[in-house]
Design an enzyme around this catalytic site. Structure first.
Site, PDB file in Angstrom:
ATOM      1  CG  HIS A 129      -2.062  -0.954   1.110  1.00  0.00           C
ATOM      2  ND1 HIS A 129      -2.568  -1.658   2.175  1.00  0.00           N
ATOM      3  CD2 HIS A 129      -2.793  -1.311   0.022  1.00  0.00           C
ATOM      4  CE1 HIS A 129      -3.589  -2.414   1.743  1.00  0.00           C
ATOM      5  NE2 HIS A 129      -3.731  -2.223   0.438  1.00  0.00           N
ATOM      6  CD  GLU A 144      -0.659   0.553   4.580  1.00  0.00           C
ATOM      7  OE1 GLU A 144       0.051  -0.467   4.461  1.00  0.00           O
ATOM      8  OE2 GLU A 144      -1.903   0.518   4.637  1.00  0.00           O
ATOM      9  CD  GLU A 192      -2.445  -3.344   9.316  1.00  0.00           C
ATOM     10  OE1 GLU A 192      -2.167  -2.149   9.558  1.00  0.00           O
ATOM     11  OE2 GLU A 192      -3.113  -3.725   8.329  1.00  0.00           O
ATOM     12  CG  HIS A 195      -0.443  -4.072   5.409  1.00  0.00           C
ATOM     13  ND1 HIS A 195      -1.025  -3.532   4.300  1.00  0.00           N
ATOM     14  CD2 HIS A 195      -0.130  -5.352   5.087  1.00  0.00           C
ATOM     15  CE1 HIS A 195      -1.078  -4.439   3.332  1.00  0.00           C
ATOM     16  NE2 HIS A 195      -0.539  -5.557   3.788  1.00  0.00           N
TER      17      HIS A 195
END
Ligand SMILES: [Zn+2]
Length: 234
Positions: free
Chosen positions: A46, A49, A206, A153
């Site tokens: 992504h 990020e 994450e 992430h």
């Protein structure tokens, strides 16, 4: 852990190899292990990020020699990273583009910040695996045959592993982040679902919403230990 002298950590101790090119023609790079690949860590799938790319890069640059068993991809979506977009240059969320049994063509909705409604729309691609970055990562994994992949992430602050395996439990212990069996909403066509269908353990790491300095002090050491064989995966 053996670390490089601080004055050297601005650059990499080894060169990557190229496993393909993005839609915009940017090399897709992998830092390969010396021996058989058991773990792959990838960041930046992504593009909004970028802290995942920075933290993983910093960890790699701390280490004096290539990993024995861990491969590293710093930028799975380089076009999104240079443009600051979640999706790739074609507006596709790569983490909904993997050829899974549950892939679906409906638009993908996401939040632009944690407090916003999930109302920003991206494409899952024109079909499963339609994007060159997706297919290149699949081909890389087919070549490397890792047993486990860690996908970085941000900023949901959790360790996600449907199998709750030992590496995920170790990561949760090291980081203080909660270990969860899923992210809390459906993710058709995600990398994690694809990995599970290939019998690859996928742990989604994450990062929390935090500062760059806090990532360096709290998460870069964990990543460096993973690259050097920590977490008892090697
Ligand atoms: Zn993400």
């Amino acid at each position: 852990m053996n670390l490089r002298p601080r004055q050297d950590i601005g650059t990499f101790p080894q060169n990557p190899s190229t496993y393909g090119h993005s839609h915009l023609g940017i090399p897709l790079e992998v830092w390969r292990p010396r021996d058989r690949c058991k773990l792959l860590i990838h960041a930046g799938i992504h593009g909004e990020e970028p802290e995942t790319t920075f933290a993983l890069s910093r960890a790699l640059r701390l280490l004096p020699e290539p990993s024995q068993h861990c491969a590293v991809v710093l930028a799975a979506n380089p076009d999104g990273l240079i443009r600051g977009t979640r999706g790739n240059a074609r507006g596709v969320d790569l983490n909904r583009n993997f050829p899974t049994r549950d892939w679906q063509p409906d638009p993908v909705k996401h939040r632009s910040t944690l407090d916003d409604p999930r109302d920003v729309v991206l494409s899952p691609g024109s079909g499963p695996g339609s994007e060159v970055e997706t297919r290149a990562l699949i081909d890389l994994i087919a070549e490397l045959q890792p047993e486990t992949v860690i996908a970085l992430h941000a900023p949901l602050a959790c360790i996600d592993d449907p199998t709750q395996g030992p590496l995920a439990r170790w990561l949760a212990g090291q980081t203080g982040l909660p270990l969860v069996p899923d992210i809390g909403y459906p993710t058709p066509g995600s990398f994690g679902t694809w990995g599970a269908e290939q019998n690859i353990t996928v742990v989604t790491y994450e990062f929390p919403l935090t500062t760059t300095d806090a990532l360096v002090s709290e998460h870069v050491p964990v990543l460096a230990e993973l690259i050097t064989g920590g977490g008892s995966w090697s």
